[in-house]
Design a protein around this motif. Sequence first.
Motif, PDB file in Angstrom:
ATOM      1  N   UNK A  63       0.854  -1.187   0.000  1.00 55.76           N
ATOM      2  CA  UNK A  63       0.000   0.000   0.000  1.00 55.76           C
ATOM      3  C   UNK A  63       0.891   1.239   0.000  1.00 55.76           C
ATOM      4  N   UNK A  64       0.757   2.047  -1.046  1.00 55.89           N
ATOM      5  CA  UNK A  64       1.502   3.292  -1.166  1.00 55.89           C
ATOM      6  C   UNK A  64       0.498   4.427  -1.376  1.00 55.89           C
ATOM      7  N   UNK A  65       0.605   5.475  -0.561  1.00 55.06           N
ATOM      8  CA  UNK A  65      -0.373   6.561  -0.601  1.00 55.06           C
ATOM      9  C   UNK A  65       0.308   7.873  -0.974  1.00 55.06           C
ATOM     10  N   UNK A  66      -0.322   8.600  -1.898  1.00 54.75           N
ATOM     11  CA  UNK A  66       0.103   9.967  -2.190  1.00 54.75           C
ATOM     12  C   UNK A  66      -0.678  10.899  -1.279  1.00 54.75           C
ATOM     13  N   UNK A  67       0.022  11.558  -0.386  1.00 56.90           N
ATOM     14  CA  UNK A  67      -0.624  12.393   0.618  1.00 56.90           C
ATOM     15  C   UNK A  67      -0.617  13.852   0.176  1.00 56.90           C
ATOM     16  N   UNK A  68      -1.755  14.519   0.335  1.00 59.69           N
ATOM     17  CA  UNK A  68      -1.866  15.931  -0.020  1.00 59.69           C
ATOM     18  C   UNK A  68      -2.840  16.635   0.906  1.00 59.69           C
ATOM     19  N   UNK A  69      -2.775  17.964   0.919  1.00 59.76           N
ATOM     20  CA  UNK A  69      -3.700  18.750   1.738  1.00 59.76           C
ATOM     21  C   UNK A  69      -5.097  18.707   1.124  1.00 59.76           C
ATOM     22  N   UNK A  70      -6.086  18.876   1.982  1.00 57.66           N
ATOM     23  CA  UNK A  70      -7.470  18.864   1.525  1.00 57.66           C
ATOM     24  C   UNK A  70      -7.988  20.266   1.209  1.00 57.66           C
ATOM     25  N   UNK A  71      -7.116  21.265   1.380  1.00 51.96           N
ATOM     26  CA  UNK A  71      -7.476  22.648   1.076  1.00 51.96           C
ATOM     27  C   UNK A  71      -6.310  23.308   0.353  1.00 51.96           C
ATOM     28  N   UNK A  72      -6.607  24.435  -0.322  1.00 46.42           N
ATOM     29  CA  UNK A  72      -5.553  25.207  -0.962  1.00 46.42           C
ATOM     30  C   UNK A  72      -4.783  26.003   0.089  1.00 46.42           C
ATOM     31  N   UNK A  73      -3.540  26.342  -0.247  1.00 46.15           N
ATOM     32  CA  UNK A  73      -2.784  27.171   0.674  1.00 46.15           C
ATOM     33  C   UNK A  73      -1.304  27.172   0.378  1.00 46.15           C
ATOM     34  N   UNK A  74      -0.586  27.932   1.202  1.00 44.93           N
ATOM     35  CA  UNK A  74       0.861  28.051   1.085  1.00 44.93           C
ATOM     36  C   UNK A  74       1.515  27.254   2.207  1.00 44.93           C
ATOM     37  N   UNK A  75       2.453  26.368   1.839  1.00 49.12           N
ATOM     38  CA  UNK A  75       3.107  25.521   2.839  1.00 49.12           C
ATOM     39  C   UNK A  75       3.971  26.390   3.747  1.00 49.12           C
ATOM     40  N   UNK A  76       3.689  26.310   5.037  1.00 46.93           N
ATOM     41  CA  UNK A  76       4.428  27.089   6.032  1.00 46.93           C
ATOM     42  C   UNK A  76       5.684  26.360   6.479  1.00 46.93           C
ATOM     43  N   UNK A  77       5.576  25.049   6.695  1.00 46.22           N
ATOM     44  CA  UNK A  77       6.731  24.276   7.155  1.00 46.22           C
ATOM     45  C   UNK A  77       6.574  22.817   6.762  1.00 46.22           C
ATOM     46  N   UNK A 202       4.857  10.949  -0.489  1.00 41.03           N
ATOM     47  CA  UNK A 202       4.486   9.561  -0.773  1.00 41.03           C
ATOM     48  C   UNK A 202       4.788   8.733   0.464  1.00 41.03           C
ATOM     49  N   UNK A 203       3.796   7.971   0.923  1.00 42.53           N
ATOM     50  CA  UNK A 203       3.936   7.150   2.123  1.00 42.53           C
ATOM     51  C   UNK A 203       3.828   5.681   1.756  1.00 42.53           C
ATOM     52  N   UNK A 204       4.863   4.904   2.100  1.00 43.60           N
ATOM     53  CA  UNK A 204       4.825   3.446   1.944  1.00 43.60           C
ATOM     54  C   UNK A 204       4.460   2.854   3.294  1.00 43.60           C
ATOM     55  N   UNK A 205       3.307   2.254   3.368  1.00 40.31           N
ATOM     56  CA  UNK A 205       2.815   1.751   4.654  1.00 40.31           C
ATOM     57  C   UNK A 205       3.658   0.581   5.153  1.00 40.31           C
ATOM     58  N   UNK A 206       3.728   0.463   6.471  1.00 39.00           N
ATOM     59  CA  UNK A 206       4.359  -0.699   7.079  1.00 39.00           C
ATOM     60  C   UNK A 206       3.530  -1.944   6.766  1.00 39.00           C
ATOM     61  N   UNK A 207       4.201  -3.079   6.731  1.00 39.62           N
ATOM     62  CA  UNK A 207       3.493  -4.335   6.488  1.00 39.62           C
ATOM     63  C   UNK A 207       4.030  -5.061   5.282  1.00 39.62           C
ATOM     64  N   UNK A 208       3.132  -5.529   4.448  1.00 37.41           N
ATOM     65  CA  UNK A 208       3.504  -6.377   3.320  1.00 37.41           C
ATOM     66  C   UNK A 208       4.363  -5.633   2.308  1.00 37.41           C
ATOM     67  N   UNK A 209       5.391  -6.337   1.817  1.00 38.89           N
ATOM     68  CA  UNK A 209       6.245  -5.828   0.738  1.00 38.89           C
ATOM     69  C   UNK A 209       6.056  -6.700  -0.502  1.00 38.89           C
ATOM     70  N   UNK A 210       6.210  -6.096  -1.659  1.00 39.51           N
ATOM     71  CA  UNK A 210       5.998  -6.802  -2.919  1.00 39.51           C
ATOM     72  C   UNK A 210       7.048  -6.384  -3.939  1.00 39.51           C
ATOM     73  N   UNK A 211       7.176  -7.196  -4.968  1.00 39.51           N
ATOM     74  CA  UNK A 211       8.018  -6.857  -6.118  1.00 39.51           C
ATOM     75  C   UNK A 211       7.097  -6.643  -7.311  1.00 39.51           C
ATOM     76  N   UNK A 212       7.266  -5.502  -7.951  1.00 34.63           N
ATOM     77  CA  UNK A 212       6.457  -5.203  -9.130  1.00 34.63           C
ATOM     78  C   UNK A 212       7.275  -5.496 -10.383  1.00 34.63           C
ATOM     79  N   UNK A 213       6.744  -6.341 -11.251  1.00 34.90           N
ATOM     80  CA  UNK A 213       7.436  -6.723 -12.477  1.00 34.90           C
ATOM     81  C   UNK A 213       6.513  -6.481 -13.664  1.00 34.90           C
ATOM     82  N   UNK A 214       7.100  -6.517 -14.863  1.00 35.14           N
ATOM     83  CA  UNK A 214       6.337  -6.361 -16.103  1.00 35.14           C
ATOM     84  C   UNK A 214       6.464  -7.642 -16.914  1.00 35.14           C
ATOM     85  N   UNK A 215       5.326  -8.259 -17.221  1.00 36.07           N
ATOM     86  CA  UNK A 215       5.292  -9.528 -17.958  1.00 36.07           C
ATOM     87  C   UNK A 215       4.754  -9.263 -19.360  1.00 36.07           C
ATOM     88  N   UNK A 216       5.440  -9.732 -20.396  1.00 36.19           N
ATOM     89  CA  UNK A 216       4.958  -9.497 -21.769  1.00 36.19           C
ATOM     90  C   UNK A 216       3.630 -10.187 -22.016  1.00 36.19           C
TER      91      UNK A 216
END
Length: 370
Positions: A63-77, A202-216
């Motif tokens: 599980x990989x999550x792209x984290x973002x703010x739920x409102x517009x604004x200027x990043x303070x820190x 980008x947050x990679x959750x703790x827990x299961x790990x996987x290998x992503x491959x491309x199969x023809x």
Amino acid sequence: MRTLVRTSKLSAAMLAFAALAGLSGCSSKAAAPEAPRNALVAHPQAADALNAEVYSGDVHARFESQLGFRVNGKIKTRLVDVGNHVEAGQVLAELDPLDLKLQVASANANLSSARANRDLAQSEFDRYRPLLDKHFISQTQFDTVSNTLKAAQAQLQQAQAAFAVAQNQAEYTSLRADHAGVITAINAEAGQVVSAGQAVAMLARDGSLEVEIAVPENRIGAYSVGTPVAIESWADAGKQLAGHLREISPEADHTTRTYRVRVSFDDTALAPRLGQTARVYFVDANTTAQILIPLAALYELGGKPAVWVVDAKTHQVRLAPVSVAAYREQGVTISGGVSAQDWIVTAGVHKLREGQAIAPIDALNRAIAL
């Protein structure tokens, strides 16, 4: 004349003594123990990789999550860096809250105004109700007051909802991790203006790990979910881990015409680190119990195949009968008699004898500690 006889006898005696001494020296050399001879040794190799199809990929969290703010604004820190491990609820970044605080204040003022209008409409309704009972006013006049009260109540509910939304948005100035995991990417910095939903981390959750491959596409039909595989990290070559095919993309990539396949580790604790390169072997089930040895390691004992196995403690060799499954270009496939953990002699086997001690070396003529 007698002197000559005595001298001859003495010379003969000395020659005899010298001959005996020479014979004694030869026998002492023959009795000396034989020095161990160098012998090339190695472990048999697993034969399952011979017919395996190999695909390279990268290690990802399931599980990989792209984290973002739920409102517009200027990043303070920004409070985290790539590689940091975070806990659920931990603050990752914060927006400048000034504008949102003003929105809360405006919503609060609208709520107060709507509450005052509701109170006024309620008082008018309470004043007109007894007048209607005494027939001092018409039903039409009372209906107007009643509808005004209902409208004021609805406006108050709307203002309350707007105030709650403004309060929530003020809390959205803090970007928090929704699960424990590792930050694998940062896409925005302090001072940057971002829109709602824009990926900041980008947050990679703790827990299961996987290998992503491309199969023809011409091979994807040979695999199904649950297919067992062997996974080998490029950084730890030779160490294979068990896994299984977990997910197959239903659609091929439009550019590469390959299918995205996810392979899970059976034991996540042994899995490589995130982002490392790994090879995935789809193994033929018929060869999983077989091992491969060099052809030069095969010896004949009573007309049957055998190999010289080295004792790890004494370095003495013994003959072990083996069962040959097949002769291949890479060597001989063995289905029984020795295991992949045994040390076997791989060259010069016809010069050995049972119980002989050897000095094990590798292919580079270096001594090996068994």
